[in-house]
Design a protein around this motif. Sequence first.
Motif, PDB file in Angstrom:
ATOM      1  N   THR A 153      13.952 -32.371  24.790  1.00 31.46           N
ATOM      2  CA  THR A 153      13.369 -33.303  25.751  1.00 31.46           C
ATOM      3  C   THR A 153      12.781 -34.526  25.055  1.00 31.46           C
ATOM      4  O   THR A 153      12.989 -35.662  25.491  1.00 31.46           O
ATOM      5  CB  THR A 153      12.293 -32.601  26.596  1.00 31.46           C
ATOM      6  N   ALA A 154      12.054 -34.305  23.980  1.00 27.15           N
ATOM      7  CA  ALA A 154      11.467 -35.429  23.244  1.00 27.15           C
ATOM      8  C   ALA A 154      12.553 -36.355  22.710  1.00 27.15           C
ATOM      9  O   ALA A 154      12.423 -37.590  22.784  1.00 27.15           O
ATOM     10  CB  ALA A 154      10.593 -34.905  22.104  1.00 27.15           C
ATOM     11  N   SER A 155      13.634 -35.781  22.205  1.00 24.93           N
ATOM     12  CA  SER A 155      14.751 -36.605  21.711  1.00 24.93           C
ATOM     13  C   SER A 155      15.373 -37.396  22.853  1.00 24.93           C
ATOM     14  O   SER A 155      15.686 -38.589  22.702  1.00 24.93           O
ATOM     15  CB  SER A 155      15.821 -35.714  21.072  1.00 24.93           C
ATOM     16  N   GLY A 156      15.570 -36.750  23.990  1.00 24.45           N
ATOM     17  CA  GLY A 156      16.149 -37.432  25.151  1.00 24.45           C
ATOM     18  C   GLY A 156      15.288 -38.581  25.638  1.00 24.45           C
ATOM     19  O   GLY A 156      15.784 -39.666  25.947  1.00 24.45           O
ATOM     20  N   PHE A 157      13.965 -38.361  25.699  1.00 17.91           N
ATOM     21  CA  PHE A 157      13.066 -39.434  26.121  1.00 17.91           C
ATOM     22  C   PHE A 157      13.046 -40.576  25.119  1.00 17.91           C
ATOM     23  O   PHE A 157      12.965 -41.743  25.493  1.00 17.91           O
ATOM     24  CB  PHE A 157      11.647 -38.911  26.358  1.00 17.91           C
ATOM     25  N   ALA A 158      13.128 -40.258  23.821  1.00 19.56           N
ATOM     26  CA  ALA A 158      13.148 -41.312  22.795  1.00 19.56           C
ATOM     27  C   ALA A 158      14.371 -42.199  22.965  1.00 19.56           C
ATOM     28  O   ALA A 158      14.280 -43.432  22.886  1.00 19.56           O
ATOM     29  CB  ALA A 158      13.114 -40.691  21.402  1.00 19.56           C
TER      30      ALA A 158
ATOM     31  N   MET B 162      10.961 -22.423  24.236  1.00 21.82           N
ATOM     32  CA  MET B 162      10.122 -23.549  24.655  1.00 21.82           C
ATOM     33  C   MET B 162      10.076 -24.638  23.581  1.00 21.82           C
ATOM     34  O   MET B 162      10.137 -25.830  23.898  1.00 21.82           O
ATOM     35  CB  MET B 162       8.721 -23.067  25.001  1.00 21.82           C
ATOM     36  N   ALA B 163       9.977 -24.238  22.316  1.00 25.60           N
ATOM     37  CA  ALA B 163       9.967 -25.221  21.230  1.00 25.60           C
ATOM     38  C   ALA B 163      11.286 -25.996  21.196  1.00 25.60           C
ATOM     39  O   ALA B 163      11.291 -27.223  21.021  1.00 25.60           O
ATOM     40  CB  ALA B 163       9.715 -24.530  19.894  1.00 25.60           C
ATOM     41  N   GLY B 164      12.384 -25.295  21.386  1.00 27.29           N
ATOM     42  CA  GLY B 164      13.689 -25.970  21.432  1.00 27.29           C
ATOM     43  C   GLY B 164      13.791 -26.916  22.614  1.00 27.29           C
ATOM     44  O   GLY B 164      14.316 -28.036  22.488  1.00 27.29           O
TER      45      GLY B 164
END
Length: 158
Positions: free
Chosen positions: A53-58, A46-48
């Motif tokens: 996901t956070a990198s993709g949204f950024a 989940m952490a990965g």
Amino acid sequence: MPVLASFTCGLIFGAGLLISGMTDPQKVLGFLDLFGAWDATLAFVMAGAVAVTASGFAVARRRTAPTFSARFLWPDRNDIDAPLVGGAILFGIGWGLAGICPGPALVNLAGLSLPIVVFVIAMLAGMIGQNLFGKNLWRPRTMAPRAETASLPSRADG
């Protein structure tokens, strides 16, 4: 091209579920068993997933348009309402009881295991039921204005 992009994303997602062990109900139930034989490995999964996901949204937020679509379809709501809370509670109960959720269930469907087939049929029935009946269940209740009625003659009129 959008269909091919969707297929590729789904394939990568399904492979990730298989590799991570999210398709194994016993592994998921072990993760949810906080006071027993807790298996913390899914916390790392989940952490990965959150990091990717956070990198993709950024990256996506800096772009003016997506690669395979005319425009971005960002959510326009961020409130917490009764359908969201109710759905989250039902999802959590189902996940805790079965050790499986919709994504891994669809991946496991390839094995044609009877419990998974029954799970997917029940899941689809729930989705159809929500579309047919659930919209009225969660609609805010308001007082409808009374229809004007013809005045009845009073005893004094008669």
